[in-house]
Write an enzyme that holds these catalytic residues in place. Structure first.
Site, mmCIF file in Angstrom:
data_model
loop_
_atom_site.group_PDB
_atom_site.id
_atom_site.type_symbol
_atom_site.label_atom_id
_atom_site.label_comp_id
_atom_site.label_asym_id
_atom_site.label_seq_id
_atom_site.Cartn_x
_atom_site.Cartn_y
_atom_site.Cartn_z
ATOM 1 N N GLY A 146 19.261 -20.720 -1.244
ATOM 2 C CA GLY A 146 19.071 -20.393 -0.018
ATOM 3 C C GLY A 146 19.930 -20.551 0.577
ATOM 4 O O GLY A 146 20.033 -20.441 1.486
ATOM 5 N N ALA A 147 21.741 -21.983 0.242
ATOM 6 C CA ALA A 147 21.709 -22.680 0.598
ATOM 7 C C ALA A 147 23.101 -21.707 1.228
ATOM 8 O O ALA A 147 23.611 -22.610 1.993
ATOM 9 C CB ALA A 147 22.539 -24.062 0.454
ATOM 10 N N GLY A 165 22.026 -19.768 7.163
ATOM 11 C CA GLY A 165 20.803 -19.779 7.458
ATOM 12 C C GLY A 165 19.544 -20.432 7.401
ATOM 13 O O GLY A 165 20.821 -22.029 7.404
ATOM 14 N N ILE A 166 18.409 -21.282 7.391
ATOM 15 C CA ILE A 166 17.985 -22.343 6.965
ATOM 16 C C ILE A 166 17.831 -22.972 6.321
ATOM 17 O O ILE A 166 18.151 -24.176 6.295
ATOM 18 C CB ILE A 166 16.352 -22.503 7.500
ATOM 19 C CG1 ILE A 166 16.203 -21.972 8.862
ATOM 20 C CG2 ILE A 166 15.347 -23.631 7.103
ATOM 21 C CD1 ILE A 166 14.431 -21.451 9.412
ATOM 22 N N GLY A 167 18.351 -22.651 4.682
ATOM 23 C CA GLY A 167 18.781 -23.375 3.426
ATOM 24 C C GLY A 167 20.069 -23.830 3.801
ATOM 25 O O GLY A 167 20.107 -24.786 3.160
ATOM 26 N N TYR A 180 3.021 -5.704 0.883
ATOM 27 C CA TYR A 180 3.646 -6.562 0.135
ATOM 28 C C TYR A 180 4.613 -7.435 0.079
ATOM 29 O O TYR A 180 4.323 -8.676 -0.363
ATOM 30 C CB TYR A 180 4.136 -5.794 -1.187
ATOM 31 C CG TYR A 180 2.968 -5.187 -1.837
ATOM 32 C CD1 TYR A 180 2.534 -5.828 -2.591
ATOM 33 C CD2 TYR A 180 2.609 -3.740 -2.094
ATOM 34 C CE1 TYR A 180 1.290 -5.379 -4.018
ATOM 35 C CE2 TYR A 180 1.723 -3.095 -2.725
ATOM 36 C CZ TYR A 180 1.434 -3.971 -3.892
ATOM 37 O OH TYR A 180 0.177 -3.350 -4.088
#
Length: 293
Positions: A10-11, A14-16, A169
């Site tokens: 997830g780079a 955002g946070i990644g 879910y």
């Protein structure tokens, strides 16, 4: 963190992205993982301006073939992995399926990282003491903002193929990540591989990009009235865990926010070791069944 080899999913944003950026600043060897999109390439080029010791492996964590290719590509070049940051995940609020026929919410947020982490066991073992840090969330616990339902693992309909509800879910996927982190800490502790999970706290990112339009329009207002962190602040909590010893973080759940990062209690259900073991076994069976088809 200097000379540590770390892989960040997830780079691209955002946070990644901010984790990858901060680790590059600290002198780590950073392998960025994201879908093969313009955004991923732009993030890679931006962080390459900070450090030349950065690589980008385009990979779709909703594809078994792509995950296997990612792990093989990594292992062909590196014999060790000091820190695995599991940061990726989708918040698509409708039922969809991956290319392999899995529920998209279940696979993108849990099963894909379960597979990747297991495929990277050898390089993690070679780097011991090493760490697996997985973003989960407060969402598995009942609350005013996250909904009053308690998250449970529904083994009768694990992927919501019979009766899908996003709220139900999404909570299950978050609980699955917490229980995975705990089970991993028990299984791999003897190899000196630590596993920790955290909710970074409400962070101003593009996490609402897949929301329906009416809800997407409310996200800026939500950020305005809640105590929201920047992506850099959210990432700082993962960096803090990476810098602590294995003994300090192994098998623990943390929650972050503007006031810092603190060890916290996850839901009562998350500590059920029998359910965690069953979830692990069922996850292996699902992946094995798909490989045989």
């Amino acid at each position: 963190m200097r000379n540590k080899v770390c892989l960040v999913t997830g780079a691209s944003c955002g946070i990644g992205k901010e984790v990858a950026k901060e680790m590059a600043k600290k002198g780590s060897k950073v392998i960025m993982v994201s879908r093969d999109k313009v955004r991923g390439k732009e993030a890679f080029e931006e962080i390459r301006n900070i450090s030349k010791d950065v690589e980008w492996i385009p990979s779709d964590l909703c594809s078994i073939k792509s995950i296997h290719k990612l792990a093989l590509s990594f292992k062909n070049k590196y014999s060790k992995l000091d820190i695995l940051f599991n940061c990726a995940g989708d918040k698509i609020m409708k039922k969809y399926y991956t290319i392999d026929g899995f529920d998209g919410l279940f696979f993108s947020n849990y099963l894909g990282h379960f597979l990747l982490t297991n495929l990277l066991f050898e390089p993690l073992k070679n780097a011991a003491p090493s760490k697996v840090i997985t973003i989960s969330g407060r969402g598995h616990k009942p609350s005013v903002t996250e909904g009053n339902l308690k998250a449970v693992i529904n083994f009768n309909d694990l992927q919501g193929n019979t009766h899908f509800s996003y709220g139900k879910y999404a909570k299950q996927a978050t609980l699955a990540k917490v229980m995975f982190a705990y089970e991993l800490s028990r299984r791999w502790k003897s190899y000196n591989i630590a596993s920790a999970t955290l909710c970074p706290g409400l962070t101003h990112t593009n996490q609402g990009e897949y929301f329906p339009l009416p809800l997407k329009m409310l996200v800026p207002l939500f950020y305005l009235f809640k105590e929201t962190q920047t992506a850099e602040e959210g990432a700082s909590h993962l960096i803090k865990l990476a810098e602590q010893s294995n003994i300090e973080i192994n098998g623990k759940y943390f929650e972050g926010g503007k006031k810092g990062l603190f060890e916290a209690k996850s839901s009562e259900k998350s500590y059920d070791m029998c359910v965690a073991k069953k979830l692990w076994d069922e996850s292996e069976k699902l992946l094995a069944k798909k490989n045989m088809q």
